[in-house]
Scaffold this active site. Structure first.
Site, mmCIF file in Angstrom:
data_model
loop_
_atom_site.group_PDB
_atom_site.id
_atom_site.type_symbol
_atom_site.label_atom_id
_atom_site.label_comp_id
_atom_site.label_asym_id
_atom_site.label_seq_id
_atom_site.Cartn_x
_atom_site.Cartn_y
_atom_site.Cartn_z
ATOM 1 N N CYS A 140 5.093 -4.998 -2.452
ATOM 2 C CA CYS A 140 4.602 -3.622 -2.556
ATOM 3 C C CYS A 140 3.814 -3.409 -3.851
ATOM 4 O O CYS A 140 4.326 -3.690 -4.938
ATOM 5 C CB CYS A 140 5.799 -2.673 -2.497
ATOM 6 S SG CYS A 140 5.377 -0.955 -2.838
ATOM 7 N N TYR A 149 -5.450 2.238 1.843
ATOM 8 C CA TYR A 149 -4.590 2.684 2.941
ATOM 9 C C TYR A 149 -5.324 3.684 3.823
ATOM 10 O O TYR A 149 -5.148 3.711 5.041
ATOM 11 C CB TYR A 149 -3.304 3.305 2.388
ATOM 12 C CG TYR A 149 -2.336 2.291 1.859
ATOM 13 C CD1 TYR A 149 -1.312 1.792 2.657
ATOM 14 C CD2 TYR A 149 -2.449 1.795 0.566
ATOM 15 C CE1 TYR A 149 -0.423 0.856 2.182
ATOM 16 C CE2 TYR A 149 -1.568 0.843 0.076
ATOM 17 C CZ TYR A 149 -0.562 0.383 0.893
ATOM 18 O OH TYR A 149 0.308 -0.566 0.416
#
Length: 334
Positions: free
Chosen positions: A45, A176
């Site tokens: 992440c 994203y």
């Protein structure tokens, strides 16, 4: 970080995090104390990678333990499948959601990393990733290592915040926005926003070694964790494909400069990064096939950024090698 494709239009990140803070004066009920808390991360992440880097640069390893979740998770939670028996050895839980539920029964939102857990109670304290690293720099100063750099120097905080805001909205979250766009129109707009911002930071970094001032700051940490994932994941998986990072000469050199700086590249696990995105995001990659590339040897080639001057750690010193048990597995880095 969770897999989500907007049904229509633009991807919007839920930015409402647990904002409880761990501070020197303990005003939220959680004072800074050695050994009291556990930082839970996943190397895959980018938001968690920031905390790994800052914790290491500041030398907080002896006072703040760290737990590593595996690179993949299900709809319920990140899990500790890297640990014997699939249980975190300090928190004694198999799923990070257990720590969230300990404080907030039936917590309705996503179970995210990074998270800091109060070890004695087993309850999550915060998952506010942007504030966590700033607090490492400003609230944990009594436990910084000798020679720790000033990642959030007071005189530059306004500039760091301004740059970091644009980096977050347009680049960190911008990839994203491309990857999870729910329509062609939303994707096209996201793509243009992302590369406009990448061109902006490239122009800025063409004439200075670091984003703000002449040393590494919080702003560099925040940009680095997106850049290091760009070619392995975002270029193809998220369709951010105007060009690769390695074709953007300034940003490629800047990213290599940081990668080769102790505390940055030695926290990066390319294997876990690819496993996470390509396996968890089955809505984008239904076959869950993880690509073998790209070639990683280029990360260790000379970058030439020293010609711009700058002092990576200012008046401080580099951190030592990663502590035992926290090293990226052999074959997972560059």
């Amino acid at each position: 970080m969770a897999a989500y494709v907007a049904e229509k239009g633009e991807f919007t990140r839920d930015a409402n995090y647990i904002t409880t803070r761990i501070t020197a004066d303990g005003r939220d009920g959680y004072p800074v104390e050695p050994g009291r808390y556990r930082l839970v991360v996943a190397r895959a992440c980018p938001w968690a990678n920031r905390t790994i880097i800052v914790r290491r640069l500041l030398g907080l390893e002896p006072v703040l333990s760290i737990g590593f979740c595996g690179p993949t998770h299900d709809e319920r939670s990140w899990t500790f499948d890297l640990d014997p028996g699939g249980v975190d050895p300090v928190l004694n839980i198999p799923r990070l959601q257990d720590a969230y539920f300990k404080r907030f029964p039936n917590y309705p939102k996503g179970i995210t990393v990074p998270a800091i857990v109060d070890v004695a109670s087993g309850a999550v304290v915060t998952n506010d990733f942007a504030q966590i690293t700033v607090d490492f720099s400003t609230e944990w100063t009594a436990y910084h290592r000798k020679g720790a750099p000033q990642l959030y120097p007071e005189a530059l905080r306004d500039q760091i915040d301004e740059v970091s805001k644009r980096v977050y909205t347009e680049i960190n979250n911008g990839v994203y926005r491309c990857g999870f766009a729910g329509s062609q129109q939303a994707y096209d707009a996201a793509y243009d926003r992302l590369f406009t911002a990448l061109d902006w930071v490239s122009d800025r970094l063409a004439v200075q070694r670091y984003l703000v001032g002449d040393t590494i700051t919080e702003a560099d940490v925040r940009l680095f964790t997106t850049l290091v994932r760009f070619d392995p994941v975002y270029h193809g998986h998220f369709k951010c494909n105007r060009c690769t990072l390695s074709e953007m000469s300034v940003l490629w050199a800047y990213a290599r400069d940081l990668f080769q700086t102790p505390g940055f590249g030695d926290t990066v696990d390319f294997t876990q990064i690819k496993q996470h995105y390509y396996i968890v995001h089955a809505d984008i990659n239904p076959t869950r096939i993880v690509p073998k590339g790209p070639e990683l040897a280029g990360w260790l080639t000379p970058h030439g950024r020293e010609a711009l001057g700058g002092r990576p750690f200012g008046d401080g010193t580099p951190p030592g090698p990663p502590v035992r048990g926290e090293r990226v597995p052999a074959g997972h880095g560059a």
